[in-house]
Design an enzyme around this catalytic site. Sequence first.
Site, PDB file in Angstrom:
ATOM      1  N   CYS A  45     -10.208   0.649   4.540  1.00  0.00           N
ATOM      2  CA  CYS A  45     -10.881   1.923   4.820  1.00  0.00           C
ATOM      3  C   CYS A  45      -9.890   3.055   4.559  1.00  0.00           C
ATOM      4  CB  CYS A  45     -11.329   1.897   6.276  1.00  0.00           C
ATOM      5  SG  CYS A  45     -12.071   3.427   6.818  1.00  0.00           S
ATOM      6  N   CYS A  53     -19.210  17.415  12.158  1.00  0.00           N
ATOM      7  CA  CYS A  53     -20.278  16.688  12.855  1.00  0.00           C
ATOM      8  C   CYS A  53     -19.971  16.621  14.357  1.00  0.00           C
ATOM      9  CB  CYS A  53     -20.428  15.283  12.279  1.00  0.00           C
ATOM     10  SG  CYS A  53     -20.822  15.299  10.524  1.00  0.00           S
ATOM     11  N   GLU A  65      -4.891   8.122   8.352  1.00  0.00           N
ATOM     12  CA  GLU A  65      -4.925   6.711   8.689  1.00  0.00           C
ATOM     13  C   GLU A  65      -5.678   5.877   7.668  1.00  0.00           C
ATOM     14  OE1 GLU A  65      -4.626   6.950  13.494  1.00  0.00           O
ATOM     15  OE2 GLU A  65      -6.122   8.040  12.361  1.00  0.00           O
ATOM     16  N   CYS A 123     -11.496  17.502   8.504  1.00  0.00           N
ATOM     17  CA  CYS A 123     -12.769  17.578   7.772  1.00  0.00           C
ATOM     18  C   CYS A 123     -13.472  18.870   8.141  1.00  0.00           C
ATOM     19  CB  CYS A 123     -13.664  16.383   8.121  1.00  0.00           C
ATOM     20  SG  CYS A 123     -15.240  16.405   7.219  1.00  0.00           S
TER      21      CYS A 123
HETATM   22 FE1  SF4 Z   1     -16.491  14.902   8.393  1.00  0.00          FE
HETATM   23 FE2  SF4 Z   1     -18.807  14.466   9.637  1.00  0.00          FE
HETATM   24 FE3  SF4 Z   1     -17.675  12.498   8.200  1.00  0.00          FE
HETATM   25 FE4  SF4 Z   1     -16.591  13.336  10.506  1.00  0.00          FE
HETATM   26  S1  SF4 Z   1     -18.562  12.324  10.254  1.00  0.00           S
HETATM   27  S2  SF4 Z   1     -15.512  12.898   8.608  1.00  0.00           S
HETATM   28  S3  SF4 Z   1     -17.026  15.540  10.447  1.00  0.00           S
HETATM   29  S4  SF4 Z   1     -18.448  14.463   7.441  1.00  0.00           S
END
Ligand code: SF4
Length: 396
Positions: free
Chosen positions: A105, A116, A92, A112
């Site tokens: 953005c 997190c 996106e 990822c």
């Molecule tokens: Fe990756 Fe953490 Fe950023 Fe989410 S917040 S995209 S998990 S680094």
Amino acid sequence: MTAANLFDFDLDGLGSFCEQLGEKRFRAAQLFQWIHQRGVTDFAAMSDLAKSLRSKLSDVATVRPLTVVSEQVSSDGTIKWLFDVGGGNAVETVFIPEDDRATLCLSSQAGCAVGCRFCSTGHQGFSRNLSTGEIVAQLWHAEHALRARSMTRGAGSERVISNVVMMGMGEPLQNYSALLPALRVMLDDRGYGLSRRRVTVSTSGMVRLIERLRNDCPVALAVSLHASNDALRDQLVPLNRKHPLEQLLQACRSYLDTAPRDFVTFEYCMLDGVNDSTAQARELIDLVRDDPATRIPCKFNLIPFNPFPESGLRGSPAERVLAFAEVLRDAGIVTTVRKTRGDDIAAACGQLAGEVQDRTRAHERLAGRPVPIRVMPATKRVIAATAVATVEEERP
Ligand code: SF4
Ligand code: SAH
């Protein structure tokens, strides 16, 4: 041989490509302008290039835009595009117009690997890195689609996008080799001509790569802090176990030697009962201002948490966010609370979780059949963007 995608090259790379074709290096600048400034992908239409070069290019190269799966426009003007990047993956891109700037953005990865706790992209896991061409094509599409619209409203063909933030899906510094040429395309006067101050890389804290970016291509830096001590940050941002706060803040400090801005922006996602007490705000002040080992010039951007079911977390109530901001401000730290934009199209941080997680429907969309867009309950298979945001900045 597969044709080279010219979106993959910064100007220098395109120069080398022209040389490989037996052409003069300076041809690259013309070609680059046709592609990025004029939005032309058809070599035949590049009228000031020699016919022989145009036909050579059509044999060995292409300019490959991304396939748009959907476009949603919010009542506040925010636009969210979902792009197909093949293999069942989609990413996106969000456009956020404001009075004094227009921010795009961008995503850097499908999924990822950082994982997190509070991030829906992190929960889905890692699918793959985007190529330079896929990062640049998001900007190319948004800029030229929006420019075409403003021309139909009689506004001319000036640049539309003034700021880029790498705050969509993925950890941009974990895809460093693709990110770097993409940043150069954004900054190049013959590309998008963005100032370094208006291009922001947001990272969860890849210390060594912050150091590399400092040398290779310093742009504005945002760091996802989210905690005032290592014990809590270890839980929220697993990368912290490898690079604790002292190392991270040291990397940020040395980044400022070459950075276009004299502060780092810290992003801080406000989580109810987890990191939002006034005692933690005071611990943050000690961390970034009073402790000589970690002191750093910075601003804070407090982000309201956008919940998703598997996180098991809740956002802080508005009054706690304000109280937290007040403690930081009272200590003289510039602190902003991020506005949520594009609510009606689920375009804010973490809200995109429901977008394409159901593979069957994703396939229907990718096959181009119209499917009503709606947010569904998140599952482990989501493909989600994490954040859409503008970073508060000093006025130029
Ligand atoms: Fe990756 Fe953490 Fe950023 Fe989410 S917040 S995209 S998990 S680094
Ligand atoms: N990977 C990079 C950039 C993408 S995330 C990074 O972590 O910095 C962009 C921002 O959105 C980060 O600050 C991230 O922590 C935040 N974010 C992620 N999930 C969120 C959620 N559910 N609600 C609010 N902010 C979130």
